[in-house]
Scaffold this motif. Sequence first.
Motif, short mmCIF file in Angstrom:
data_model
loop_
_atom_site.label_atom_id
_atom_site.label_comp_id
_atom_site.label_asym_id
_atom_site.label_seq_id
_atom_site.Cartn_x
_atom_site.Cartn_y
_atom_site.Cartn_z
N GLU A 66 32.95 48.45 -35.39
CA GLU A 66 33.90 48.92 -34.34
C GLU A 66 34.01 47.96 -33.20
OE1 GLU A 66 35.96 51.58 -33.80
OE2 GLU A 66 35.26 51.97 -35.91
N THR A 67 33.00 47.07 -33.05
CA THR A 67 33.02 45.75 -31.88
C THR A 67 33.95 44.63 -32.68
OG1 THR A 67 30.89 46.41 -31.08
CG2 THR A 67 31.98 44.01 -30.98
N TYR A 68 33.98 44.51 -34.05
CA TYR A 68 34.51 43.57 -34.82
C TYR A 68 36.10 44.00 -34.75
CZ TYR A 68 30.64 40.75 -36.43
OH TYR A 68 29.84 39.88 -36.35
N LYS A 69 36.48 45.13 -34.98
CA LYS A 69 37.81 45.81 -34.89
C LYS A 69 38.53 45.47 -33.39
CE LYS A 69 37.34 49.33 -38.42
NZ LYS A 69 37.24 50.71 -38.67
N GLU A 70 37.72 45.63 -32.47
CA GLU A 70 38.12 45.47 -30.98
C GLU A 70 38.46 44.16 -31.04
OE1 GLU A 70 35.19 46.90 -28.10
OE2 GLU A 70 35.42 48.94 -29.05
N ILE A 71 37.59 43.07 -31.42
CA ILE A 71 37.86 41.50 -31.31
C ILE A 71 39.10 41.29 -32.11
CG2 ILE A 71 37.08 39.40 -32.08
CD1 ILE A 71 34.14 40.54 -31.32
N LEU A 74 42.59 41.67 -30.99
CA LEU A 74 43.16 40.63 -29.87
C LEU A 74 43.65 39.47 -30.63
CD1 LEU A 74 40.27 41.04 -27.32
CD2 LEU A 74 42.52 41.99 -27.28
N MET A 75 43.51 39.48 -31.88
CA MET A 75 43.82 38.03 -32.60
C MET A 75 45.24 38.29 -33.20
SD MET A 75 40.40 37.43 -34.89
CE MET A 75 39.10 36.42 -34.11
N ASP A 76 45.95 37.27 -33.44
CA ASP A 76 47.13 37.40 -34.44
C ASP A 76 46.95 37.44 -35.80
OD1 ASP A 76 46.86 34.80 -35.71
OD2 ASP A 76 47.78 33.86 -34.10
N GLU A 77 47.99 37.90 -36.65
CA GLU A 77 47.66 38.30 -38.09
C GLU A 77 47.01 37.05 -38.79
OE1 GLU A 77 47.29 40.61 -41.27
OE2 GLU A 77 48.27 41.10 -39.21
N GLU A 78 47.12 35.92 -38.67
CA GLU A 78 46.59 34.85 -39.18
C GLU A 78 45.05 34.62 -38.97
OE1 GLU A 78 46.06 31.69 -41.81
OE2 GLU A 78 47.84 33.17 -41.62
N GLU A 79 44.75 34.76 -37.71
CA GLU A 79 43.56 34.79 -37.17
C GLU A 79 42.64 35.75 -37.82
OE1 GLU A 79 43.59 32.79 -32.72
OE2 GLU A 79 44.32 34.68 -32.96
N ARG A 80 43.16 36.88 -37.83
CA ARG A 80 42.54 38.19 -38.44
C ARG A 80 42.00 38.03 -39.74
NH1 ARG A 80 45.65 42.08 -34.99
NH2 ARG A 80 47.41 41.44 -36.38
#
Length: 97
Positions: A66-71, A74-80
């Motif tokens: 859940e914490t990773y999902k929250e982070i 906040l990222m753009d698609e490429e960063e994700r």
Amino acid sequence: MCLSIPSKVVEIDRDEVTAVVDTMGVKRKVGIDFIADEVKVGDYVLIHIGYAMNIIDEEQALASIETYKEILELMDEEERRRAIEEGDNCPEGGGNR
């Protein structure tokens, strides 16, 4: 960066000493050499350079996810994409066995 996102074991091959894990929707094969006698389908594991290193409590795993999902939100698609695919790929090796 070396991250170890909790991954759920979805398949085990005892002959090859590997498992298929699901890391937030990304499936991959990892070595289970270090925990082969203990791991079972449904367990959550932490992976380092392509090997499941330990089994973690499901409640802790789900809280971490859940914490990773929250982070990731906040990222753009490429960063994700990079964070999930390369998360546990330290310079010494890859995340796939």
